[in-house]
Design a protein around this motif. Structure first.
Motif, short mmCIF file in Angstrom:
data_model
loop_
_atom_site.label_atom_id
_atom_site.label_comp_id
_atom_site.label_asym_id
_atom_site.label_seq_id
_atom_site.Cartn_x
_atom_site.Cartn_y
_atom_site.Cartn_z
N ARG A 1 7.23 6.06 2.99
CA ARG A 1 8.21 5.64 3.98
C ARG A 1 7.67 5.78 5.40
N ASP A 2 7.00 6.91 5.66
CA ASP A 2 6.45 7.13 7.00
C ASP A 2 5.42 6.07 7.36
N GLU A 3 4.59 5.71 6.38
CA GLU A 3 3.57 4.68 6.62
C GLU A 3 4.23 3.34 6.93
N GLY A 4 5.30 3.02 6.20
CA GLY A 4 6.01 1.77 6.44
C GLY A 4 6.62 1.73 7.83
N GLU A 5 7.24 2.83 8.26
CA GLU A 5 7.85 2.87 9.59
C GLU A 5 6.78 2.80 10.68
N ALA A 6 5.63 3.43 10.40
CA ALA A 6 4.53 3.38 11.37
C ALA A 6 4.02 1.95 11.52
N LYS A 7 3.92 1.22 10.43
CA LYS A 7 3.46 -0.17 10.51
C LYS A 7 4.47 -1.05 11.25
N ARG A 8 5.73 -0.74 11.13
CA ARG A 8 6.73 -1.50 11.89
C ARG A 8 6.57 -1.25 13.39
N ARG A 9 6.28 -0.03 13.74
CA ARG A 9 6.05 0.27 15.16
C ARG A 9 4.80 -0.44 15.66
N GLU A 10 3.76 -0.45 14.80
CA GLU A 10 2.53 -1.15 15.17
C GLU A 10 2.78 -2.64 15.36
N ALA A 11 3.64 -3.20 14.50
CA ALA A 11 3.96 -4.63 14.61
C ALA A 11 4.61 -4.93 15.95
N LYS A 12 5.48 -4.04 16.41
CA LYS A 12 6.14 -4.25 17.70
C LYS A 12 5.12 -4.20 18.84
N GLU A 13 4.16 -3.28 18.72
CA GLU A 13 3.11 -3.20 19.75
C GLU A 13 2.23 -4.45 19.73
N ARG B 1 4.12 -6.48 9.67
CA ARG B 1 5.51 -6.54 9.19
C ARG B 1 5.56 -6.73 7.68
N SER B 2 4.68 -7.56 7.16
CA SER B 2 4.63 -7.79 5.72
C SER B 2 4.27 -6.51 4.98
N GLU B 3 3.28 -5.78 5.51
CA GLU B 3 2.87 -4.52 4.88
C GLU B 3 4.00 -3.49 4.96
N ALA B 4 4.69 -3.47 6.11
CA ALA B 4 5.81 -2.53 6.28
C ALA B 4 6.94 -2.84 5.31
N ASP B 5 7.24 -4.13 5.18
CA ASP B 5 8.33 -4.52 4.28
C ASP B 5 8.02 -4.12 2.84
N ALA B 6 6.76 -4.23 2.44
CA ALA B 6 6.38 -3.86 1.08
C ALA B 6 6.54 -2.36 0.86
N LEU B 7 6.17 -1.58 1.88
CA LEU B 7 6.26 -0.12 1.77
C LEU B 7 7.71 0.38 1.81
N LEU B 8 8.55 -0.33 2.54
CA LEU B 8 9.94 0.10 2.71
C LEU B 8 10.90 -0.62 1.77
#
Length: 490
Positions: A109-121, A135-142
């Protein structure tokens, strides 16, 4: 087929007004269909479940008159049965042992949320392609969790702790027809491999609810629409066991007057709080019934009609809004209809009234049939009868002092002489004597009424003066008047 409904609260607090409405709907549906209404205490959360909360649920339902047709079920006592079903699901391939640790789930979950933050950056820097990839990687993790152990993966250490999970459907949709929401469904990709047994072997809410509903023969589930997501996750359990689904009706939740989700700031209290404020159970039931269900334009619906008319087709799709003015209005109707002795008994149980003298109680009982129409709750009824208590000597203060002028008191003294000569101390005779006095003195009622009322009640709200005089009785009424006249002579 016998219709069977149930109310299944968690004993972690008082019986919430929303829970009371759910219980009422299920009870009425069972009664309307000559069925059975059952109560199940869902006490699997051992840390939060308390005996006090269980008793609060029993007391609240008993006060409302919502009584189960069998002895209550306690979910925790059925844990062995829940485990038995889970074992059957393992054997038929619909459940599996999962060795994924909580730490691994948290890291995912933490990795997914981190990737979402990276996507925003990445978006801020103008790298749309990279943002889409993240975002795609985050969605898969979450996404709803699908365990790698569902397809036969073995743990490194066979002795490792594990949970048992449902093997969620791989494709398609979970769909059903809801009596309120209509045809609803979700893609199975949105259903996780939910936990059925925890690592310590205790069953989870999801498996316990399904097994208990099946074993209790529940045919209709009426509950809040916040459970709709749970239903999607529970249906695969039914399917895995080859069990028939009950019918569902997911009712919109109660909102506050501002249209927002009901909370304590709106007065989201337990039913015992409304009881203590002086609402009658029949008034509360009528109000809750109309808070999400309708039968034409009928507002006042007694219990026999509620049972005759109730059906899921009358349940609305929009959230009901808590309206305290409406609640009082409905309760006022039932107060006005209630038996006088019952209202007196309820009033005498309240703080400040339990120790009244027999004389005071007698005055209140004599006045109840006329007083009750002026109150919306038992609490308001208490305010209405204050002038009948032993108040002497009544202290006249504030603006009321103007009613006690020398001229006004002289008129009151003359009227008192006429009262003393009356042989009939009843409303009609007393009212006639006041009217005759005004005619003989050539004055309007406004020249004597306010002064007499102040002397008798101290300005408390009260009905017609003839009634006040009758209820107080000759001795008390004349003594209250004498107290005011004596102040002048002193």
């Amino acid at each position: 087929m016998t219709v069977i409904t149930r109310f299944a609260p968690s004993p972690t607090g008082y019986l919430h007004i929303g829970g009371a409405r759910t219980a009422l709907f299920n009870w009425l549906y069972a009664k309307a269909n000559d069925g059975k209404f059952l109560l199940r205490i869902e006490d699997t959360d051992r840390e939060r479940s308390t005996e006090d909360a269980v008793q609060a649920i029993f007391d609240g339902l008993n006060w409302l008159g919502i009584k189960p047709d069998d002895e209550p079920y306690f979910q925790f006592q059925r844990a062995d049965r829940h485990r038995e079903v889970v074992q059957q699901m393992i054997e038929n391939g619909h459940a599996f042992k999962c060795y994924t640790t909580q730490e691994e789930l948290t890291a995912r979950r933490d990795e997914g949320e981190a990737k979402r933050r990276e996507a925003k950056e990445a978006i801020k820097s103008g790298d749309e392609a990279r943002a889409a990839e993240l975002r795609s990687e985050a969605d898969a993790l979450l996404a709803p969790y699908r365990s790698p152990y569902r397809d036969g993966k073995q743990p490194n250490d066979p002795g490792s702790p594990y949970v048992v999970r449902l093997k969620a459907p791989d494709d398609g949709r979970v769909e059903f027809n809801d009596d309120v929401q209509g045809d609803v469904g979700v893609d199975t990709k949105n259903i996780d491999d939910l936990v059925l047994l925890r690592a310590d072997g205790t069953p989870t809410y999801m498996i316990a609810v399904v097994v208990d509903d099946h074993d209790m023969g529940v045919t209709q589930v009426i509950r809040g629409d916040d459970h709709l997501a749970n239903t999607y996750r529970q249906i695969p359990i039914y399917q895995a066991m080859g069990w028939n689904l009950p019918k569902y009706a997911h009712v919109p939740l109660i909102h506050g007057p501002d249209g927002k989700k009901l909370s304590k700031r709106h007065g989201a209290l337990g039913v015992e709080a409304y009881r203590d404020m002086g609402y009658l159970p029949e008034g509360m039931n009528n109000y809750l019934l109309r808070l999400g269900w309708s039968h034409g334009d009928d507002e006042i619906i007694p219990q026999d009609k509620a049972i005759e008319w109730f059906g899921t087709d009358g349940l609305g799709k929009a959230p009901g809004r808590l309206d305290f003015d409406k609640m009082k209005s409905v309760n006022a109707h039932y107060i006005a209809q209630a038996d006088d002795d019952r209202l007196c008994d309820l009033l005498f149980e309240r703080d400040g009234f339990a120790q009244l003298s027999n004389v005071e109680k007698s005055r209140i009982r004599s006045a109840m049939s006329d007083i009750k129409g002026r109150a919306a709750t038992i609490e308001e009824l208490g305010n209405q009868v204050q002038f009948l208590l032993d108040l002497r000597p009544i202290e006249i203060t504030g603006k009321l002092k103007k009613k006690m002028s020398q001229d006004a008191l002289e008129r009151l003294s003359k009227l008192t002489i006429r009262f003393k000569d009356l042989s009939n101390w009843e409303n009609s005779a007393l009212t006639a004597e006041i009217s005759n006095f005004c005619a003989d003195e050539e004055i309007g009622m406004g020249m004597i009424g306010p002064t007499l009322r102040a002397a008798l009640t101290g300005g408390a709200p009260a009905p017609d003066l003839g009634l006040v005089l009758e209820w107080l009785g000759r001795d008390e009424a004349l003594s209250r008047i004498k107290d005011q006249l004596d102040k002048v002579s002193d």
